[in-house]
Structures are given as C-alpha cells and as structure tokens.
Scaffold this motif. Structure first.
Motif, mmCIF file in Angstrom:
data_model
loop_
_atom_site.group_PDB
_atom_site.id
_atom_site.type_symbol
_atom_site.label_atom_id
_atom_site.label_comp_id
_atom_site.label_asym_id
_atom_site.label_seq_id
_atom_site.Cartn_x
_atom_site.Cartn_y
_atom_site.Cartn_z
ATOM 1 N N CYS A 78 0.560 -1.174 0.087
ATOM 2 C CA CYS A 78 -0.114 0.131 -0.062
ATOM 3 C C CYS A 78 1.222 1.512 -0.417
ATOM 4 O O CYS A 78 2.106 1.298 0.978
ATOM 5 N N TYR A 79 0.353 2.750 -0.380
ATOM 6 C CA TYR A 79 0.868 3.882 -1.196
ATOM 7 C C TYR A 79 -0.138 4.668 -0.533
ATOM 8 O O TYR A 79 -1.070 4.850 -0.219
ATOM 9 N N ALA A 80 0.851 5.809 0.805
ATOM 10 C CA ALA A 80 -0.313 6.393 1.560
ATOM 11 C C ALA A 80 0.344 7.974 1.856
ATOM 12 O O ALA A 80 0.114 8.597 2.325
ATOM 13 N N ALA A 81 1.457 8.038 0.945
ATOM 14 C CA ALA A 81 2.703 8.999 0.902
ATOM 15 C C ALA A 81 3.301 8.402 2.345
ATOM 16 O O ALA A 81 3.718 7.521 3.197
ATOM 17 N N CYS A 82 3.129 10.279 3.678
ATOM 18 C CA CYS A 82 3.802 9.843 5.228
ATOM 19 C C CYS A 82 2.849 8.526 5.715
ATOM 20 O O CYS A 82 3.555 8.365 6.651
#
Length: 395
Positions: A78-82
């Motif tokens: 998963c990716y959600a920036a910070c």
C-alpha cells in the motif's frame, strides 16, 4: 480480541546509498528476532510502498516476501505517502481482527535521492502534487514556511521557539542508536544555519533519509500461547480518516480540492479529526497520553500537531515547549525518539518507526530516553491528498 505488537525492528537511518530492500529485510529480521518467531510463522506480509525505487518498490509486500524467502505467506502492498506505514499497519491489524491470520509482518523502507523530494514521473498536468510545484513553486519547504508564518501571525510564535523544538529533538535523537543525526545542537546553531524558506532555516526542516522499520503484529491469544513475557503492547486504535467537506486540510497540495458531500459538517479540522478518531476507537482521550510521536517535517509543524492532536489548546504549544513539558523528563514528552528532526524522511518507514518507538517506550526499554511510567502512546502523521493516520498503543 486485541492485536499485540510482539516485535519491532529498525535499520539505522542515514544516507548509505543501498537498495531499500536491504534496509527493509534487516528491519524485518530484527522484528522477527525481537518477537521470537520464525519467518515461516508469518502468515501475512504488508509492505509500505516506496515510489522512488522502481517496480519492486511499488509491490513492496511481495518484494519483502521474496527477499525473506518464498514461504506461501499472503501479501499486500500500500502507498499513502507519509501515512503509508500506518495504513500498512491498519491492513495487517484488520486481518488479525477478522480472524484470518494470527501473525503479520509489516515492513517499510526507503532509499532516497539527495536533496528535497520532488514529484515523481515527469510532467503530469492533471496531478495537483505536480501542479503545486510547477504553478506555485510550492516545494515542501515552501509550504512548511507558509505554515510557520501562519503560526507566527496567529499565536506569536517566534523563530527562537522553532529553534527550541530542534534543540529538544536533537537531544532525544542523540540518545537513539537508530537516528541519523546523533549530535546535540544549540539554539544559536539553529538560528545561524542557512535560510531555506523564510522563516525556516536548514536545521528547522527535516532531511530525506534512507532507513527501514518493521513490526510483527499478532493476536493476543497467539502472543500468550507463544509465551510472551513482560508487558504486552496492544495496538488500541488506528485512524486513517479522510477530510469531511468543508473542513478540509489547509495545505497546498490540496489547493485544487473542489469536492463536497451531503454529510454533516465535521466538528474538527481534518488533522484534529485524524487523532480524535483514534481516541474514540481506543476509548481514551488526550489526557491519557504518556508520550506522543508527531509529524515534525518542520519545527513549526511539531507545534501545530501538538495542538491538532489535542495535547493542548490552539496557541498553547509554545507555552508547553518553553516550560520543558514536551522534553525528555517533562510531563508529556513529544518526539522522544528524536522525531524526523533526528531521523529524516524515509517515507514508507516513518509511521512504522513511530510505532516502534511507542512500543519500546511502553515496554520500558528506551534506555536514556525512557519516559517513566509510560502507559499510552500516540503517533500521528499525514500524507498527501487526505491521507492521514494516527496510532494509539497501550499496555
């Protein structure tokens, strides 16, 4: 059912120039060793993605599983920036709570380029993140500076207050073997460092870093069967709420926000809502917090986040700072790990590293930076486009 943080692991942060997988695998093995479980006991692996490290970074869960040795474990990425690390933790926690697995490994690591972050992927005129750089010249330090100026105008915060945040966090970081920056600094050094975006100087802004962090999450029943000793650290809440129109975050990456929804207006601004959703889930309040890890991309933002998560009223963070309440030995330490000021940004690892610090403190294993009697830890940060996260861990 409770979810337990049975093991934590980190790779020291810095600028080693090695592939991100090396950092993540080292952190994962450290976490497995700390938990006392074998890699083959892990049923689910979640990788927090890094978007600057090629295709393996986009499928981080599978990349880590392959590097550790194909074992049949299920994977997710998963990716959600910070907020990537916290959302990865949430995915693993949810699977355990659903009874679909007993043991999950969450890993995040990054290998970053020199200098401040810039948009990835070339010209993208339909991307607000690209547009804010191209149309507004709003690099990350620039909008950190806008926040700082806003704080100075609203609350009378001074550049000396910003410098005091760096001094506090550098002292804590000097006691953390995983931190990139291990030297204490003086306010005079901070105020003499080069100006980057007025009023923020170089030492007011966190660096970009390489690094890795990992946690082993298990059901409480597994931890008991496994013979876990000492106080169990429970993951009491994970909040990944999005904004509710019209109370959206005042942040330049969202300058093109034009959405609305037929829902009752939010009582709190977005960043405050992130933490308060976690409090509600955990059945706790800000008054219960023993220590907090907050998102100090700049020294000024630490002060804003203290207020946003409810540790004090708006405009009161400066007073707590000046009193020493948020320093090690104070009544409410903030960023006892040293924060991003001491670590720098390794984006997928950040929220996981925060959970590592909460767990270490709640276990009473933080050594010289130990918060006495720590029972409840809060961590909060925010990514782009409404990605936010808050974690609460308890004993």
């Amino acid at each position: 059912m409770s979810v337990v943080v049975l093991g934590t692991g980190m790779h020291p942060w810095g600028k080693q120039g090695r592939p991100f997988l090396e950092y993540g695998v080292a952190a994962a093995r450290d976490a497995l060793r700390d938990a006392g479980v074998a890699w083959t006991d892990v049923q689910f692996v979640v990788g927090a993605d890094t978007i600057r490290n090629g295709y393996p970074g986009f499928v981080a869960g599978a990349s880590y599983a392959r590097a550790l040795g194909w074992s049949g474990a299920r994977v997710a990425s998963c990716y959600a920036a910070c907020a990537s690390g916290a959302q990865a933790v949430d995915v693993a926690r949810t699977r355990i709570l659903a009874g679909l697995c007993d043991v999950a490994l969450v890993v995040g690591a990054d290998s970053t380029p020199k200098g401040f972050f810039k948009p990835v992927g070339g010209d993208r005129p339909d991307d607000p993140d690209w547009l804010r750089f191209r149309l507004l010249g709003a690099t990350n330090p620039a909008y950190f500076a806008l926040y700082a100026r806003r704080r100075m105008a609203l609350h009378g915060t001074t550049t000396a207050d910003f410098a005091a945040v760096k001094v506090k966090n550098a002292l804590a970081g000097s006691l953390n073997p995983m931190a990139r920056y291990r030297e204490t600094v003086t306010a005079e050094q901070v105020l003499a460092s080069p100006m980057v975006a007025d009023p923020l100087r170089l030492m007011d802004i966190c660096a970009t870093s390489d690094g890795g962090a990992a946690v082993v999450l298990t059901s409480e029943s597994f931890a008991r069967r496994h013979g876990a000793t000492g106080p169990l650290v429970r993951l009491a809440a994970v909040s990944t709420v999005t904004p509710t129109f019209p109370n959206t975050v005042l942040e330049l990456p969202d300058f093109a926000t034009d959405s609305c929804a037929a829902v009752p207006p939010q009582e709190r601004p977005f960043r405050a809502a992130i933490a308060h959703a976690a409090y509600e889930e955990a059945g706790l309040g800000p008054e219960d917090v023993s220590l907090a890890e907050v998102y100090d991309l700049s020294t000024a933002l630490e002060l804003d986040w203290m207020e946003d998560v409810g540790l004090c009223a708006p405009g009161e963070a400066d007073k707590l700072l000046r009193e020493g309440a948020t320093a090690l030995g104070g009544r409410l330490p903030v960023n006892p790990s040293g924060g991003l000021a001491s670590f720098g940004e390794a984006i997928p690892a950040q929220a996981i590293a925060q959970l590592c610090e909460l767990t270490t403190q709640l276990r009473g294993r933080a050594g010289a930076r130990q918060v006495p009697g720590a029972r409840v830890g809060l961590a909060a940060n925010q990514g782009l486009f409404g990605h936010g996260s808050a974690l609460i861990a308890t004993t």
